[in-house]
Design an enzyme around this catalytic site. Structure first.
Site, short mmCIF file in Angstrom:
data_model
loop_
_atom_site.label_atom_id
_atom_site.label_comp_id
_atom_site.label_asym_id
_atom_site.label_seq_id
_atom_site.Cartn_x
_atom_site.Cartn_y
_atom_site.Cartn_z
N ARG A 1 18.93 -9.94 9.19
CA ARG A 1 20.33 -9.61 8.93
C ARG A 1 21.09 -10.91 8.70
O ARG A 1 20.62 -12.00 9.06
CB ARG A 1 20.94 -8.85 10.11
CG ARG A 1 20.91 -9.62 11.41
CD ARG A 1 21.48 -8.80 12.57
NE ARG A 1 21.41 -9.54 13.82
CZ ARG A 1 22.31 -10.42 14.22
NH1 ARG A 1 23.35 -10.69 13.44
NH2 ARG A 1 22.18 -11.06 15.37
N LYS B 1 25.10 -15.96 9.11
CA LYS B 1 26.26 -16.73 8.68
C LYS B 1 26.08 -16.99 7.19
O LYS B 1 25.17 -16.44 6.56
CB LYS B 1 26.38 -18.05 9.46
CG LYS B 1 25.17 -18.96 9.35
CD LYS B 1 25.39 -20.23 10.20
CE LYS B 1 24.19 -21.16 10.10
NZ LYS B 1 24.41 -22.41 10.87
N THR C 1 13.30 -7.32 4.77
CA THR C 1 12.96 -6.02 4.19
C THR C 1 13.96 -5.57 3.15
O THR C 1 13.71 -4.60 2.43
CB THR C 1 12.88 -4.96 5.30
OG1 THR C 1 14.16 -4.85 5.93
CG2 THR C 1 11.84 -5.33 6.34
N LYS C 2 15.12 -6.25 3.07
CA LYS C 2 16.16 -5.87 2.12
C LYS C 2 16.64 -7.11 1.37
O LYS C 2 16.42 -8.24 1.80
CB LYS C 2 17.34 -5.21 2.85
CG LYS C 2 16.99 -3.90 3.54
CD LYS C 2 18.22 -3.31 4.23
CE LYS C 2 17.86 -2.00 4.92
NZ LYS C 2 19.05 -1.42 5.63
N HIS D 1 0.84 -1.19 0.00
CA HIS D 1 0.00 0.00 0.00
C HIS D 1 0.88 1.24 0.00
O HIS D 1 1.97 1.25 0.56
CB HIS D 1 -0.90 0.02 1.25
CG HIS D 1 -1.98 -1.00 1.22
ND1 HIS D 1 -3.17 -0.81 0.56
CD2 HIS D 1 -2.06 -2.23 1.80
CE1 HIS D 1 -3.93 -1.88 0.72
NE2 HIS D 1 -3.28 -2.75 1.48
#
Length: 569
Positions: free
Chosen positions: A190, A193, A175-176, A123
């Site tokens: 994140r 390893k 999110t990335k 959205h």
């Protein structure tokens, strides 16, 4: 959007076991259940859904897609919600209560745990005076690479790209972008390893790379004597590939090549005339081949025919070592000069029957080099063999790849590309003839070099890197995808420079914690000779070869050893 499927077939027990564990369906379902699944897939096909072989879509899933493509053996379990434009490869799983919405591209062999959400849209909320549900949607899409494991309760947001072989741990909020081979977890996710070796850093700027190349070359030249001394056995007067192994014919030749590159002359451990006499003495007069050394340091007698596998590569290594020492074979390669043209053609047809691109490339390389060495000695038999060899290669090249042989399972190009290097080295490159379909060759090599199985820094070996570097150098005049070629060369070159071991040279293969104990991960003459040639080829593609101060003149020389174009018709 299309209406949701509502039919709900059950198992014979009245339960829905196979809807929730669909990986069991094709091995355990009875005929009635299979018929109902077939009917459901036919209904979905009527709504534009494409299902591969042995797919499964639970009738308890909600499928309201504009586009849905499922590769072979991909399944969608009960409770899953799929909408939008979704395309998945082979052997994928969408487990119970997973949500896949928006524009989502899923590669091969991707496993998605239960209660996970892949949300390939979002959205907008730019106008605070307009209710969010009235504001437009934004779609960037999600891309998931091959062989990715996505755990349960994972959320992947719009715009994310997940690299191949990555793992998204249970509960991760992604999110990335996720790099290939990374294991990520947490909120926001994140890197925890690495499942595979981490990607290499970007190559340095050109001036920095040229300086690094110059520093490497200075160090290698200063340490060349120590590298050769380490592999010299004064008791036998022979070179070993590495301390503690048996002497081989190739080790003597590699020592000659290393000395020529770094010392601009023969190995100082033995007078050049003695090295020439020894190499020439190992050639069997009746076959023209050179067998491997026995425990007594005497070359074994080769078998007859085209070619003794143990002796074949010595046509290359001994021939070029003698050339660097200012000499040549004492005898023609008789297994070629005594053969008929039909013998040569039969050997080529036999390679077709074996259907092994690397083995074919090896055989062709030895044949092409034997023809070249015989021509040096004034022996040009069998008549027409060189033309028949080149003509067959030209006529058999695949216009889609520029190469010979088909890719392996799952599109694996290793043997195809490695075989291409060997075949072209001994023919087109050695004789100064342009290769067919050079732009397709570039495309194929650039596709292959992205394969992390072979080109992650910790998994590289000299053969695999040489066999992409040389074709890119051979086709460089086309200018095709030149920026990408230079980027690949700079990256591989930067990685190679860091593998030199002081006073020991290069190991054949890169090493990491899992491979450091392997013999091929120990520095030796073969690895040193090959990587020195690779460094030059990559440096030349990157525009910094002048900083090296050497140029290969042996087996891996870039220029033709003979020029058929200069011959009289």
């Amino acid at each position: 959007m299309s209406p949701t499927t509502t039919t709900q077939p059950t198992t014979t027990s009245g339960r829905h076991d196979l809807d929730y564990e669909p990986w069991r369906f094709w091995s355990e379902a009875d005929a009635a259940q299979r018929d109902r699944q077939q009917a459901l897939q036919e209904e979905l096909a009527g709504r534009g859904v494409r299902c591969g072989e042995r797919c499964f879509v639970s009738a308890l899933a909600s499928v309201t897609t504009d586009v849905l493509e499922l590769g072979d053996r991909t399944y969608v379990a009960a409770g899953a919600v799929i909408s939008g434009d979704v395309r998945a490869g082979r052997d994928c799983s969408v487990n119970p209560y997973t949500v896949v919405r928006g524009e989502v591209r899923i590669g091969d062999a991707v496993r998605i745990g239960a209660h996970t959400s892949l949300l390939g849209f979002n959205h907008t909320m730019d106008d605070p005076d307009t209710e969010i549900h009235r504001q437009p949607l934004r779609v960037q899409g999600i891309t998931i690479g091959d062989d990715v494991w996505i755990g349960s309760h994972v959320v992947v947001l719009d715009g994310v790209r997940v690299g191949g072989k990555a793992v998204l741990a249970a509960g991760a909020v992604v999110t990335k972008d996720v790099p290939p081979g990374a294991v990520v977890g947490g909120n926001p996710a994140r890197v925890l390893k690495w499942r595979t070796a981490p990607p290499a850093p970007e190559a340095p700027p050109r001036d920095d790379l040229a300086a690094a190349v110059a520093r490497f070359a200075d160090a290698a030249r200063a340490q060349a004597r120590a590298v050769l001394d380490r592999c010299w056995d004064p008791a036998t007067g022979l070179f070993l590939d590495a301390p503690g192994v048996s002497a081989t014919v190739r080790a003597q030749c590699d020592a000659v090549e290393v000395a020529d590159l770094l010392l601009d002359g023969p190995p100082p451990q033995l007078p050049a005339t003695e090295q020439v006499d020894r190499l020439r003495s190992w050639q069997d007069a009746s076959t023209g081949m050179m067998g491997e050394l026995g425990p007594d340091g005497v070359a074994r007698r080769p078998v007859t025919g085209l070619f003794d596998p143990e002796a074949a590569y010595h046509v290359l290594s001994v021939g070029y070592a003698l050339e660097l020492l200012g000499s040549r074979f004492a005898h023609p390669v008789a297994v070629v000069s005594d053969a008929s043209l039909e013998d040569v053609l039969h050997g080529l047809r036999e390679q077709d029957r074996l259907a092994d691109p690397w083995a074919t490339g090896h055989w062709v390389d030895v044949l092409g080099t034997a023809l070249h060495r015989n021509r040096e000695l004034g022996v040009d038999t069998p008549p027409g063999a060189t033309e028949a060899l080149l003509g067959r290669l030209l006529s058999r090249a695949d216009p889609r790849t520029g190469m010979w042989g088909r890719p392996g399972p799952d599109g694996d190009l290793l043997l195809t590309v490695n075989g291409y290097y060997r075949a072209t080295r001994g023919t087109f490159a050695q004789h100064g003839v342009p290769v067919p379909y050079p732009e397709r060759v570039v495309d194929t090599v650039l596709a292959h070099v992205r394969d992390a199985r072979y080109f992650h820094p910790g998994r590289q070996n000299a053969c695999n890197v040489l066999d992409v570097a040389h074709p890119l150098w051979l086709t460089r005049a086309t200018g095709h995808r030149s920026d990408e070629v230079v980027d690949v060369a700079r990256t591989l070159l930067g990685q190679a420079l860091g593998r030199w071991v002081p006073d020991q040279g290069f190991a054949f293969r890169a090493s990491d914690a899992s491979t450091a104990s392997l013999p091929q991960a120990r520095p030796g003459l073969q690895g040193t000779e090959m990587w020195l040639a690779i460094v030059w080829i990559l440096a030349d593609l990157a525009g910094v070869s002048d900083a090296l101060g050497y140029r290969p003149r042996g087996v891996h020389r870039p220029e033709p050893a003979a020029d058929l174009g200069a011959s009289q018709i």
